[in-house]
Design an enzyme around this catalytic site. Structure first.
Site, PDB file in Angstrom:
ATOM      1  N   ASN A 199      -5.718  11.594  -2.554  1.00 54.96           N
ATOM      2  CA  ASN A 199      -6.302  13.103  -2.596  1.00 54.96           C
ATOM      3  C   ASN A 199      -7.132  13.358  -3.972  1.00 54.96           C
ATOM      4  O   ASN A 199      -8.181  13.958  -3.852  1.00 54.96           O
ATOM      5  CB  ASN A 199      -4.774  13.669  -3.187  1.00 54.96           C
ATOM      6  CG  ASN A 199      -4.082  14.284  -1.723  1.00 54.96           C
ATOM      7  OD1 ASN A 199      -4.531  13.652  -0.918  1.00 54.96           O
ATOM      8  ND2 ASN A 199      -2.869  14.667  -2.072  1.00 54.96           N
TER       9      ASN A 199
ATOM     10  N   ARG B 296     -10.879  16.840  14.279  1.00 53.53           N
ATOM     11  CA  ARG B 296     -10.441  15.739  14.077  1.00 53.53           C
ATOM     12  C   ARG B 296      -9.540  15.144  14.962  1.00 53.53           C
ATOM     13  O   ARG B 296      -8.419  15.553  15.426  1.00 53.53           O
ATOM     14  CB  ARG B 296      -9.617  15.907  12.554  1.00 53.53           C
ATOM     15  CG  ARG B 296     -10.234  16.428  11.389  1.00 53.53           C
ATOM     16  CD  ARG B 296      -9.468  15.966  10.128  1.00 53.53           C
ATOM     17  NE  ARG B 296      -9.911  16.856   9.093  1.00 53.53           N
ATOM     18  CZ  ARG B 296     -10.895  16.632   8.098  1.00 53.53           C
ATOM     19  NH1 ARG B 296     -11.725  15.388   8.252  1.00 53.53           N
ATOM     20  NH2 ARG B 296     -11.325  17.513   7.409  1.00 53.53           N
TER      21      ARG B 296
ATOM     22  N   ARG C  18     -15.058  17.564   7.362  1.00 54.87           N
ATOM     23  CA  ARG C  18     -15.254  16.582   5.931  1.00 54.87           C
ATOM     24  C   ARG C  18     -14.591  15.240   6.130  1.00 54.87           C
ATOM     25  O   ARG C  18     -13.475  14.761   6.677  1.00 54.87           O
ATOM     26  CB  ARG C  18     -14.476  16.949   4.719  1.00 54.87           C
ATOM     27  CG  ARG C  18     -14.882  16.490   3.507  1.00 54.87           C
ATOM     28  CD  ARG C  18     -16.256  16.678   3.023  1.00 54.87           C
ATOM     29  NE  ARG C  18     -16.323  17.845   2.740  1.00 54.87           N
ATOM     30  CZ  ARG C  18     -17.334  18.801   2.434  1.00 54.87           C
ATOM     31  NH1 ARG C  18     -18.672  17.927   2.454  1.00 54.87           N
ATOM     32  NH2 ARG C  18     -17.578  19.953   2.078  1.00 54.87           N
TER      33      ARG C  18
ATOM     34  N   HIS D  54     -13.014  25.556  13.430  1.00 58.53           N
ATOM     35  CA  HIS D  54     -11.768  25.094  12.882  1.00 58.53           C
ATOM     36  C   HIS D  54     -10.539  25.374  13.978  1.00 58.53           C
ATOM     37  O   HIS D  54      -9.506  24.756  13.711  1.00 58.53           O
ATOM     38  CB  HIS D  54     -11.342  25.411  11.494  1.00 58.53           C
ATOM     39  CG  HIS D  54     -10.382  24.888  10.823  1.00 58.53           C
ATOM     40  ND1 HIS D  54      -9.312  25.383  10.619  1.00 58.53           N
ATOM     41  CD2 HIS D  54     -10.410  23.504  10.350  1.00 58.53           C
ATOM     42  CE1 HIS D  54      -8.469  24.308  10.000  1.00 58.53           C
ATOM     43  NE2 HIS D  54      -9.092  23.163   9.881  1.00 58.53           N
TER      44      HIS D  54
ATOM     45  N   TYR E 106       2.283  14.946  10.407  1.00 53.43           N
ATOM     46  CA  TYR E 106       1.799  16.324   9.940  1.00 53.43           C
ATOM     47  C   TYR E 106       2.840  17.302  10.752  1.00 53.43           C
ATOM     48  O   TYR E 106       2.953  17.122  12.068  1.00 53.43           O
ATOM     49  CB  TYR E 106       0.352  16.751  10.328  1.00 53.43           C
ATOM     50  CG  TYR E 106      -0.674  16.200   9.595  1.00 53.43           C
ATOM     51  CD1 TYR E 106      -0.550  15.108   8.559  1.00 53.43           C
ATOM     52  CD2 TYR E 106      -1.884  16.722   9.287  1.00 53.43           C
ATOM     53  CE1 TYR E 106      -1.294  14.654   7.769  1.00 53.43           C
ATOM     54  CE2 TYR E 106      -2.836  16.232   8.675  1.00 53.43           C
ATOM     55  CZ  TYR E 106      -2.657  15.232   7.779  1.00 53.43           C
ATOM     56  OH  TYR E 106      -3.608  14.624   7.137  1.00 53.43           O
TER      57      TYR E 106
ATOM     58  N   ARG F 256       1.962  25.031   0.903  1.00 53.85           N
ATOM     59  CA  ARG F 256       2.159  23.646   0.492  1.00 53.85           C
ATOM     60  C   ARG F 256       1.024  23.393  -0.539  1.00 53.85           C
ATOM     61  O   ARG F 256       1.593  22.480  -1.492  1.00 53.85           O
ATOM     62  CB  ARG F 256       1.603  22.617   1.877  1.00 53.85           C
ATOM     63  CG  ARG F 256       1.796  21.267   1.770  1.00 53.85           C
ATOM     64  CD  ARG F 256       0.938  20.426   2.637  1.00 53.85           C
ATOM     65  NE  ARG F 256      -0.440  20.358   2.319  1.00 53.85           N
ATOM     66  CZ  ARG F 256      -1.529  20.483   3.153  1.00 53.85           C
ATOM     67  NH1 ARG F 256      -0.995  20.345   4.656  1.00 53.85           N
ATOM     68  NH2 ARG F 256      -2.658  20.187   2.831  1.00 53.85           N
TER      69      ARG F 256
ATOM     70  N   HIS G 224       1.958  21.271   7.619  1.00 58.89           N
ATOM     71  CA  HIS G 224       0.493  21.910   8.047  1.00 58.89           C
ATOM     72  C   HIS G 224       0.429  23.068   8.938  1.00 58.89           C
ATOM     73  O   HIS G 224      -0.538  23.707   9.011  1.00 58.89           O
ATOM     74  CB  HIS G 224      -0.219  20.608   8.970  1.00 58.89           C
ATOM     75  CG  HIS G 224      -1.646  20.759   9.116  1.00 58.89           C
ATOM     76  ND1 HIS G 224      -2.103  20.974  10.195  1.00 58.89           N
ATOM     77  CD2 HIS G 224      -2.590  20.634   8.271  1.00 58.89           C
ATOM     78  CE1 HIS G 224      -3.478  20.826  10.295  1.00 58.89           C
ATOM     79  NE2 HIS G 224      -3.864  20.670   8.937  1.00 58.89           N
TER      80      HIS G 224
END
Length: 734
Positions: A44, A406, A436, A466, A499, A595, A623
């Site tokens: 992270n 993703r 990213r 997104h 997730y 979160r 998530h």
């Protein structure tokens, strides 16, 4: 004491990593899971420095005293980030050295440092270096005016060398002068050199066991049962120990392992037209040589000279140097999982195939009946794969449209889309190249999809797509039928196992109409038409949220206060926060499960005393985005791909969609409310910015409760099976 109305975004993110580290220090978590939490802290921070801190450093060069909404200048933010990050990483190293390593040894997994090698281990490691590693390495000398390039992807070893006595120096001087063109006396000058550590090799090196059978790999035995101690070292240690063999005639005076985090926030010119992919590939290549943001290096006063040499060349300040008392990349130690006992992990939780979908039949038979909501990873991701795969193979299906952000390394969904296109179906994929750190993978998928005949749209200029949506158009006996899948998470089977996300299957015409309009809007030209059930950023999603908060304010009374409950990854949109403050002041109760980043300040009298903020950090990464509004008893519940952040609501294409099926509504609402009763994996945000953990050992865990619910749902034949959630009747204080 007075409080600012906003926490700083980046400092809030740093505190999220402190909460992850807290999980890594909890003795109630299994040992290898604790190690995993510590590793997540490292990964992270690496991404955070490459993106956010890099962006702040660039901003600091162009602004002077401008302050953000938290009241800090850019320079002040960078300084505070470094101060807190140094503290967290120091605590991480102490936990690893003082707790994790000794406990690993107790369980038969023994890390051996080079100074502690036995004669047999020395012989093995030297032989391993000479035969397996030496051929891969390239020695790079460092000269005052010719400093070798340091990649942002790799760890490195830097050596300060000294001549071995007895070696004829004239030959060395002559040879050096031939190579460098300079007259230097290697016996009098400081000599430094680099070796880059191979990136794709195993980072954990196991020493041979006394029992040869223990050395054999057998994936069927994973996790393997430890019957005897297993000793290991690291690739970094071996190269550090024997690396000077690449410099004949010289010996080591000092050495240090280090790595550089570089700016990865540089974008691509989105007006590149047909050359957009090439422009993105050039940008990715440039990340490896962008400016340095941070250096990680092994600790020790003896390495000060080496640190200063690298820092000066990379233009890094003392604050940018992170001295690590242990492995520079702690995440490498996760490789030991392959040899660990089962008891060192969480007990595995099965993800259950939903009872509403028949795994053997064509999925469209099940979807005709009613809306179906799936909750990952408690439920299997397989129905989502089946949805696209069945559509690809069904002769009645005419078209498939999908957004991809993703997708993972080996995507069955991508394969199904290619198969569908090759069979003559109209297939359109909206692939977000700008995701990213997944850019290169998405570029690879784009090329394969286009080759298969899929219509690929790279996204929208200056906006990231997104949203998570799929549309299947099918010709049936009574005409054209459209089936829709919407989700809070990506079309990624790998992350769907760790997730938590919620998705909706529906064939309702009002949602199908809106999603058809959505796909037409993002692929072509359109005079905007309002959607009836779905809200889209950056067009009207934020406006809808503000209106629903305003509605709670207007309807709230002391006898019947309004209620807003929301779960998301991050909260940092100033307009939304200000409206939530207004709601609190009007008596509306606000429960927020955030979160990561939270810039809202809760619990301040006269501002936010009716707002409670919690964060759940557990075995699954939270998530899903869920938004509930009481609406005077006419409750509304939404799922979304969007967090309440400026980037999501103002600069991305996002979707928010309603849950209208009664049973699905009840299940998701109960899921949402149970998080606020968690007293084992929950932290509560205070007005001073501190997160206070709730640690009731053996208490209530929202994630455990969800798992138990879906387990009972999967096996309703048991007499004591209940199809309802357990609801904790605890008083929620504000």
């Amino acid at each position: 004491m007075g409080y600012s109305q906003f926490f700083n975004r980046d400092l809030s993110w740093v505190e999220f990593n402190a909460r992850i580290l807290h999980e890594g220090c909890k003795k109630s978590n299994p040992l290898l899971e604790r190690l995993g939490f510590l590793a997540i802290v490292s990964t992270n921070f690496a991404e955070f420095f490459q993106v956010r801190v890099a962006s702040l450093k660039r901003l600091a060069k162009t602004t002077n005293d401008a302050k953000d909404i938290s009241g800090f200048t850019t320079d002040e933010i960078i300084k505070k980030i470094n101060e807190r990050s140094h503290e967290i990483i120091k605590n991480q190293c102490e936990e690893f050295n003082n707790q994790i390593l000794p406990e690993l040894s107790e369980h038969g997994l023994v890390y051996v440092k080079p100074k502690d090698f036995t004669d047999q281990q020395k012989a093995f490691s030297l032989n391993f270096f000479q035969n397996e590693i030496f051929p891969l390495l390239t020695p790079l000398r460092i000269e005052p005016n010719n400093f070798p390039h340091i990649s942002g992807k790799n760890s490195n070893v830097i050596f300060k060398l000294k001549q071995i006595p007895g070696i004829h120096s004239d030959f060395l001087n002559s040879d050096f002068q031939k190579l460098s063109g300079e007259k230097k006396d290697v016996t009098k000058n400081n000599l430094f050199a680099l070796i880059q550590i191979p990136q794709n090799e195993d980072k954990i090196i196991w020493f041979p066991s006394a029992n040869s059978d223990d050395d054999e790999e057998n994936e069927d035995d994973f996790p393997r049962r430890t019957t005897a101690k297993k000793y290991f070292t690291t690739l970094d240690d071996i190269i550090l120990t024997y690396g000077t063999k690449l410099f004949p005639g010289f010996d080591e005076e000092k050495s240090m392992i280090f790595s550089i985090d570089r700016d990865a926030d540089s974008g691509v010119d989105e007006d590149s037209g047909s050359h957009y992919i090439e422009a993105m590939e050039e940008t990715l290549a440039g990340r490896d040589s962008s400016f340095a943001v941070r250096m990680l290096c092994t600790d020790g006063e003896e390495n000060e000279e080496l640190r200063e040499l690298i820092a000066k060349n990379q233009e890094l300040s003392e604050d940018d140097i992170y001295k690590i008392n242990g492995p520079v990349h702690l995440e490498d130690f996760r490789e030991i999982s392959s040899r660990a006992d089962k008891e060192l992990f969480f007990n595995p939780w099965k993800n259950y195939y939903p009872t509403e979908i028949n795994a053997k039949d064509n999925i469209f038979k099940s979807l005709k009946e009613s809306d179906i909501v799936l909750n990952f990873p408690y439920e299997s991701f397989d129905p989502v794969i089946k949805f696209i795969s069945d559509a690809a193979d069904d002769p009645k299906v005419l078209a498939i449209k999908i957004t991809l952000y993703r997708t993972g390394k080996r995507s069955e969904i991508i394969k199904a889309l290619m198969r569908a296109a090759k069979s003559g179906k109209q297939v359109t994929a909206f692939v977000e190249i700008k995701a990213r750190f997944d850019e290169q993978r998405n570029i690879t998928w784009v090329k394969q999809l286009e080759k298969s005949g899929v219509i690929v749209i790279y996204g929208i200029v200056n906006l990231k797509v997104h949203s998570k949506a799929a549309l299947v158009v099918r010709r049936e006996n009574d005409g054209i039928k459209r089936y829709v899948h919407l989700s809070t998470g990506n079309y990624n089977a790998d992350t769907a196992k760790i997730y938590s996300d919620i998705s909706l299957f529906t064939s309702k015409s009002e949602i199908a109409n809106d999603i058809t309009m959505f796909f037409n809007l993002v692929s072509g030209y359109s005079i905007l038409q309002s959607m009836n059930t779905i809200f889209m950023a950056p067009i009207n999603l934020k406006t809808r949220l503000l209106k629903m908060i305003e509605r709670e304010i207007e309807n709230s009374t002391p006898e019947n206060p309004g209620l807003i409950v929301a779960k998301m990854n991050s909260l940092g949109h100033e307009e939304i926060i200000q409206m939530l403050y207004r709601a609190s002041q009007a008596g509306v109760k606000v429960l927020l499960n955030v979160r990561g980043i939270c810039q809202l300040v809760p619990g301040v009298k006269g501002l936010s005393e009716n707002i409670k903020v919690i964060s759940i950090v557990g075995r699954y990464l939270e998530h899903s985005r869920i938004f509930y509004f009481k609406n005077s008893g006419e409750e509304e519940l939404y799922l979304s791909s969007a967090d309440w952040m400026p980037r999501n609501l103002d600069r991305r294409v996002e979707l928010m969609f309603p849950i209208t099926d009664k049973q699905a509504f009840k299940t998701i609402k109960t899921t949402l409310m149970n998080f606020f009763d968690d007293d084992t994996n929950s932290h509560e945000l205070q007005a001073d910015g501190k997160w206070v953990p709730k640690e009731n050992e053996g208490g209530f865990s929202a994630q455990q409760n969800l798992h138990d619910f879906y387990k009972r749902k999967d096996n309703p034949s048991k007499k004591d099976a209940k199809q309802e959630f357990e609801i904790r009747r605890t008083e929620r204080k504000f």
